[in-house]
Design a protein around this motif. Structure first.
Motif, PDB file in Angstrom:
ATOM      1  N   PRO A 121     -51.051  33.820 -24.626  1.00 29.22           N
ATOM      2  CA  PRO A 121     -50.391  33.924 -25.925  1.00 29.22           C
ATOM      3  C   PRO A 121     -51.348  33.677 -27.080  1.00 29.22           C
ATOM      4  CG  PRO A 121     -49.900  31.806 -24.911  1.00 29.22           C
ATOM      5  CD  PRO A 121     -50.659  32.615 -23.886  1.00 29.22           C
ATOM      6  N   GLY A 122     -50.960  34.191 -28.252  1.00 29.99           N
ATOM      7  CA  GLY A 122     -51.645  33.837 -29.480  1.00 29.99           C
ATOM      8  C   GLY A 122     -51.124  32.502 -29.981  1.00 29.99           C
ATOM      9  N   LEU A 123     -51.741  31.993 -31.027  1.00 32.34           N
ATOM     10  CA  LEU A 123     -51.328  30.721 -31.626  1.00 32.34           C
ATOM     11  C   LEU A 123     -50.974  30.963 -33.080  1.00 32.34           C
ATOM     12  CD1 LEU A 123     -51.029  27.606 -31.451  1.00 32.34           C
ATOM     13  CD2 LEU A 123     -53.432  27.469 -32.172  1.00 32.34           C
ATOM     14  N   CYS A 124     -49.835  30.422 -33.507  1.00 31.09           N
ATOM     15  CA  CYS A 124     -49.413  30.588 -34.893  1.00 31.09           C
ATOM     16  C   CYS A 124     -49.047  29.232 -35.487  1.00 31.09           C
ATOM     17  CB  CYS A 124     -48.208  31.530 -34.980  1.00 31.09           C
ATOM     18  SG  CYS A 124     -47.680  31.885 -36.672  1.00 31.09           S
ATOM     19  N   HIS A 125     -49.712  28.872 -36.578  1.00 31.79           N
ATOM     20  CA  HIS A 125     -49.348  27.674 -37.328  1.00 31.79           C
ATOM     21  C   HIS A 125     -48.351  28.077 -38.408  1.00 31.79           C
ATOM     22  CE1 HIS A 125     -52.197  24.885 -35.529  1.00 31.79           C
ATOM     23  NE2 HIS A 125     -53.105  25.847 -35.573  1.00 31.79           N
ATOM     24  N   ILE A 126     -47.206  27.406 -38.425  1.00 26.58           N
ATOM     25  CA  ILE A 126     -46.145  27.732 -39.365  1.00 26.58           C
ATOM     26  C   ILE A 126     -45.828  26.498 -40.214  1.00 26.58           C
ATOM     27  CG2 ILE A 126     -43.732  28.455 -39.607  1.00 26.58           C
ATOM     28  CD1 ILE A 126     -43.990  29.861 -36.908  1.00 26.58           C
ATOM     29  N   PHE A 127     -45.844  26.684 -41.531  1.00 29.30           N
ATOM     30  CA  PHE A 127     -45.451  25.623 -42.442  1.00 29.30           C
ATOM     31  C   PHE A 127     -44.075  25.996 -42.990  1.00 29.30           C
ATOM     32  CE2 PHE A 127     -49.998  25.533 -42.097  1.00 29.30           C
ATOM     33  CZ  PHE A 127     -50.268  24.186 -41.933  1.00 29.30           C
ATOM     34  N   GLU A 128     -43.085  25.180 -42.636  1.00 26.70           N
ATOM     35  CA  GLU A 128     -41.696  25.544 -42.883  1.00 26.70           C
ATOM     36  C   GLU A 128     -41.131  24.782 -44.077  1.00 26.70           C
ATOM     37  OE1 GLU A 128     -38.897  27.055 -39.537  1.00 26.70           O
ATOM     38  OE2 GLU A 128     -38.582  24.900 -39.697  1.00 26.70           O
ATOM     39  N   MET A 135     -46.822  31.520 -42.515  1.00 26.74           N
ATOM     40  CA  MET A 135     -47.247  31.668 -41.123  1.00 26.74           C
ATOM     41  C   MET A 135     -48.722  32.068 -41.059  1.00 26.74           C
ATOM     42  SD  MET A 135     -43.828  33.700 -39.817  1.00 26.74           S
ATOM     43  CE  MET A 135     -44.184  33.492 -38.079  1.00 26.74           C
ATOM     44  N   PHE A 136     -49.466  31.408 -40.180  1.00 28.18           N
ATOM     45  CA  PHE A 136     -50.895  31.678 -40.039  1.00 28.18           C
ATOM     46  C   PHE A 136     -51.215  31.921 -38.560  1.00 28.18           C
ATOM     47  CE2 PHE A 136     -50.257  29.075 -43.778  1.00 28.18           C
ATOM     48  CZ  PHE A 136     -50.991  29.738 -44.750  1.00 28.18           C
ATOM     49  N   PRO A 137     -51.013  33.155 -38.089  1.00 26.49           N
ATOM     50  CA  PRO A 137     -51.271  33.450 -36.677  1.00 26.49           C
ATOM     51  C   PRO A 137     -52.743  33.756 -36.411  1.00 26.49           C
ATOM     52  CG  PRO A 137     -50.371  35.381 -37.760  1.00 26.49           C
ATOM     53  CD  PRO A 137     -50.398  34.288 -38.798  1.00 26.49           C
ATOM     54  N   ASN A 138     -53.201  33.352 -35.238  1.00 29.89           N
ATOM     55  CA  ASN A 138     -54.493  33.793 -34.737  1.00 29.89           C
ATOM     56  C   ASN A 138     -54.225  34.890 -33.710  1.00 29.89           C
ATOM     57  OD1 ASN A 138     -56.656  33.615 -32.425  1.00 29.89           O
ATOM     58  ND2 ASN A 138     -57.647  32.866 -34.268  1.00 29.89           N
ATOM     59  N   LEU A 139     -54.815  36.067 -33.935  1.00 27.57           N
ATOM     60  CA  LEU A 139     -54.451  37.252 -33.152  1.00 27.57           C
ATOM     61  C   LEU A 139     -55.508  37.663 -32.135  1.00 27.57           C
ATOM     62  CD1 LEU A 139     -53.002  39.426 -36.064  1.00 27.57           C
ATOM     63  CD2 LEU A 139     -51.783  37.874 -34.552  1.00 27.57           C
ATOM     64  N   ASP A 140     -56.488  36.798 -31.878  1.00 25.84           N
ATOM     65  CA  ASP A 140     -57.569  37.170 -30.967  1.00 25.84           C
ATOM     66  C   ASP A 140     -57.044  37.650 -29.612  1.00 25.84           C
ATOM     67  OD1 ASP A 140     -59.325  36.508 -32.930  1.00 25.84           O
ATOM     68  OD2 ASP A 140     -60.006  34.627 -32.036  1.00 25.84           O
ATOM     69  N   ALA A 141     -56.064  36.930 -29.067  1.00 27.09           N
ATOM     70  CA  ALA A 141     -55.540  37.295 -27.745  1.00 27.09           C
ATOM     71  C   ALA A 141     -54.856  38.658 -27.784  1.00 27.09           C
ATOM     72  CB  ALA A 141     -54.557  36.226 -27.265  1.00 27.09           C
ATOM     73  N   LEU A 142     -54.160  38.944 -28.881  1.00 21.73           N
ATOM     74  CA  LEU A 142     -53.426  40.199 -28.987  1.00 21.73           C
ATOM     75  C   LEU A 142     -54.365  41.397 -29.026  1.00 21.73           C
ATOM     76  CD1 LEU A 142     -50.458  41.046 -29.159  1.00 21.73           C
ATOM     77  CD2 LEU A 142     -50.681  41.104 -31.634  1.00 21.73           C
ATOM     78  N   TYR A 143     -55.538  41.207 -29.617  1.00 18.22           N
ATOM     79  CA  TYR A 143     -56.486  42.310 -29.726  1.00 18.22           C
ATOM     80  C   TYR A 143     -57.091  42.696 -28.381  1.00 18.22           C
ATOM     81  CZ  TYR A 143     -56.205  41.610 -34.766  1.00 18.22           C
ATOM     82  OH  TYR A 143     -55.746  41.496 -36.051  1.00 18.22           O
TER      83      TYR A 143
END
Length: 357
Positions: A121-128, A135-143
């Motif tokens: 999975p990717g990692l997403c930091h979310i400030f709610e 939302m600040f996702p890291n998309l390295d895995a998705l690529y």
């Protein structure tokens, strides 16, 4: 509203939905404005207030304490799949849940759906905040995912079985999927023609993450494939506002006009467009026309992350269950309302109670 029809949809649902292809672990945080004691804090409740604090420090630095709210699953596949599963939908979730083993964030889906993992999975930091989220996702895995990887991991025979036995195929998010165009083409050209798929459903997510030409190319591709299968594009208020502007239409998230929706659908060339905001949900369909349904706004939501995907899940259940355009919006609004108000995806009994059925 045809009450008997909605009850029958939820209690006697048949058919299958395939969802994909992403997967995120969400780290959800709240930002502290003021700590008054070891146990008491004042949080930034509005996004603008936190934004103003950032702007005031533009020539320096900003440090604010953050408090972990939860660690959970995230992304289109899981958020939408959770709503579908809780409403009794039969689904397959193709996603990124872990290479060697399923991450603990996704364990609960084993009882809700058939889950098939194609990577980490990717990692997403979310400030709610009360009125939204950053939302600040890291998309390295998705690529790392591609049409070839999908075939290598799952296998042609299994993919054939999955897609040909699904009445609806729902994909998200275009903005984070570099292989989106190839994926849609591959599904349509290899599996849809001889299969039973009645509709493909798309959530593009944040359109600003990719340029206008990329969006135009994808829309043209979907329009060209729309003779193969009916297609639905689902948009939140921010995505709709930008897309409307690209096609010369005026957008007001509290009062979305019939003519503007119909014009947009015709210009894009898809069978159906759905727009959902905290205030209203509207849809236009080439066969059913236009429908609009006011949403009961929740001023103090327990959760906002995943609200749009939860709406999508309700809409997919309504489509699978044969509800008409207005009934699909009624169901989707009720599912979303419960989600933001109580903090989790509702089950059938809760939705029926919400709708006084």
């Amino acid at each position: 509203m045809n009450k008997a029809k909605i009850i029958d949809c939820l209690e006697n649902l048949s058919g299958r939905i395939t969802l994909g292809i992403d997967g995120f672990v969400d780290e959800v945080w709240q930002v502290v404005q003021l700590r008054t004691s070891n146990n008491d804090v004042v949080l930034y409740d509005k996004m603008k207030n936190f934004g103003d604090a950032i702007v005031m420090c533009e020539k320096g630095g900003l440090a604010r304490e953050i408090i972990r709210k939860r660690r959970s699953y995230g992304g289109f596949t899981c958020n939408t799949g959770k709503a579908v599963g809780c409403l009794g939908g039969n689904s397959v979730m193709l996603g990124m849940f872990g290479k060697d083993k399923i991450d603990s964030a996704f364990e609960q889906f084993k009882t809700l759906s058939e889950i098939i993992s194609v990577g980490d999975p990717g990692l997403c930091h979310i400030f709610e905040f009360e009125d939204g989220k950053a939302m600040f996702p890291n998309l390295d895995a998705l690529y790392e995912i591609s049409w070839k990887v999908l075939h290598d991991v799952i296998g042609t025979e299994r993919l054939d079985e999955i897609f040909k036995q699904s009445q609806i195929i729902a994909l998200g998010y275009w903005s984070s999927m570099p292989f989106f165009d190839a994926l849609v083409s591959g599904i349509c050209e290899n599996y849809i023609i001889d299969g039973h798929c009645e509709r493909m459903f798309f959530d593009f997510a944040d359109l600003k993450k990719r340029d206008k030409n990329s969006l135009k190319h994808t829309i043209e591709q979907l329009a060209a494939l729309s003779s193969t299968v009916k297609m639905t594009l689902s948009l939140n208020e921010h995505e709709a506002s930008l897309l409307f502007s690209y096609f010369g239409e005026t957008f007001d998230e509290t009062c979305i006009g019939k003519e503007a929706m119909q014009n947009l659908r015709k210009q894009i060339g898809l069978n159906e467009i759905v727009v959902h905001t905290p205030h209203i949900a509207v849809a236009v369909n080439a066969d059913e026309g236009f429908a609009s349904m006011q949403q009961i706004h929740c001023p103090k939501p327990i959760i906002t992350a995943g609200a749009g995907d939860t709406f999508n899940g309700g809409y997919l259940i309504g489509a699978l269950g044969g509800l008409d355009l207005t009934e699909r919006l009624i169901l989707s609004n009720a599912v979303t309302r419960l989600y933001v108000r109580q903090g989790y995806a509702p089950d059938v009994s809760e939705v029926l109670c919400e709708l006084n059925l």
